[in-house]
Write a protein that holds these residues in place. Structure first.
Motif, PDB file in Angstrom:
ATOM      1  N   LYS A  88      -2.069   4.733 -11.193  1.00 55.29           N
ATOM      2  CA  LYS A  88      -1.611   3.554 -10.445  1.00 55.29           C
ATOM      3  C   LYS A  88      -0.329   3.852  -9.660  1.00 55.29           C
ATOM      4  O   LYS A  88      -0.100   3.277  -8.599  1.00 55.29           O
ATOM      5  N   GLN A  89       0.516   4.730 -10.199  1.00 51.45           N
ATOM      6  CA  GLN A  89       1.770   5.041  -9.514  1.00 51.45           C
ATOM      7  C   GLN A  89       1.527   5.701  -8.147  1.00 51.45           C
ATOM      8  O   GLN A  89       2.367   5.621  -7.260  1.00 51.45           O
ATOM      9  N   GLU A 120      -1.481   3.304  -3.021  1.00 49.68           N
ATOM     10  CA  GLU A 120      -0.748   2.544  -2.007  1.00 49.68           C
ATOM     11  C   GLU A 120      -0.610   1.093  -2.465  1.00 49.68           C
ATOM     12  O   GLU A 120      -1.537   0.531  -3.046  1.00 49.68           O
ATOM     13  N   GLU A 121       0.547   0.488  -2.208  1.00 54.25           N
ATOM     14  CA  GLU A 121       0.756  -0.907  -2.633  1.00 54.25           C
ATOM     15  C   GLU A 121       0.269  -1.870  -1.574  1.00 54.25           C
ATOM     16  O   GLU A 121       0.174  -1.553  -0.418  1.00 54.25           O
TER      17      GLU A 121
END
Length: 196
Positions: A191-192, A195-196
């Protein structure tokens, strides 16, 4: 550099010697015109010459480049160990074509990227190792930038075998996991590094 006819002959031998598939492609013939990348190594550390081939799909409709992995047997004959379809995104121009490389330790790396189209440029590296008689995704590296918003940048690198990673120069720790290459999907990406 080897002459083209020698490379073609070697690839033909690889194709003709395939007897079994971990994930079976619909067609066992590799069209030389569809080959995107080729590299040799010794992933199972038996002294043989193993091979990896990136191949574009035959139909070119909503499918990404697939990876063929061959291990040389005790008769010095390459045998197909795994075929992973849709592994690497590919465009048609320079800066969008995937490639293969080897790490200093001899692990295989599959690079895919978009360095040519649009404002969102990115690169992704899957580091693939041979562990316990299976190919696993041992590392994941992702970088992205915005050509219009110069303040945006994402750098993420994770060793999936230890769970240790770095995102934008800040360390993080996840649970260690050895994901088999045959099971790898976009959902496997830490998850890190998304892309957000």
């Amino acid at each position: 550099m080897k002459p083209l006819y020698k490379i073609t002959a070697m690839l033909s031998l690889l194709v003709l010697s395939t007897n079994s598939f971990a994930t079976t492609p619909t067609d066992q013939y590799i069209d030389p015109a569809k080959i995107v990348g080729f590299i040799a190594g010794d992933w199972n550390n038996d002294g043989g010459k193993d091979h990896a081939i990136l191949v574009s799909p035959n139909n070119n409709f909503d499918e990404d480049v697939g990876l063929y992995l061959f291990l040389e047997d005790n008769r010095n004959t390459p045998q197909l160990a795994l075929f992973k379809p849709n592994l690497a995104w590919s465009g048609s121009m320079w800066g969008n074509i995937p490639s293969l490389a080897l790490t200093a330790g001899g692990s295989l790396q599959v690079l895919s990227q978009n360095q040519a189209i649009g404002r969102n440029r990115w690169s992704q590296i899957l580091t693939i190792a041979y562990r316990n008689k299976a190919f696993v995704v041992a590392g994941y590296t992702y970088e992205s930038r915005d050509t219009l918003d110069l303040s945006y940048k994402l750098d993420c690198d994770v060793n999936l075998l230890t769970g240790k990673g770095v995102k934008n120069k800040k360390p993080f720790k996840n649970k260690a996991q050895a994901i088999k290459l045959v099971d790898w999907t976009e959902k496997s990406i830490p998850k890190q590094c998304q892309e957000e």
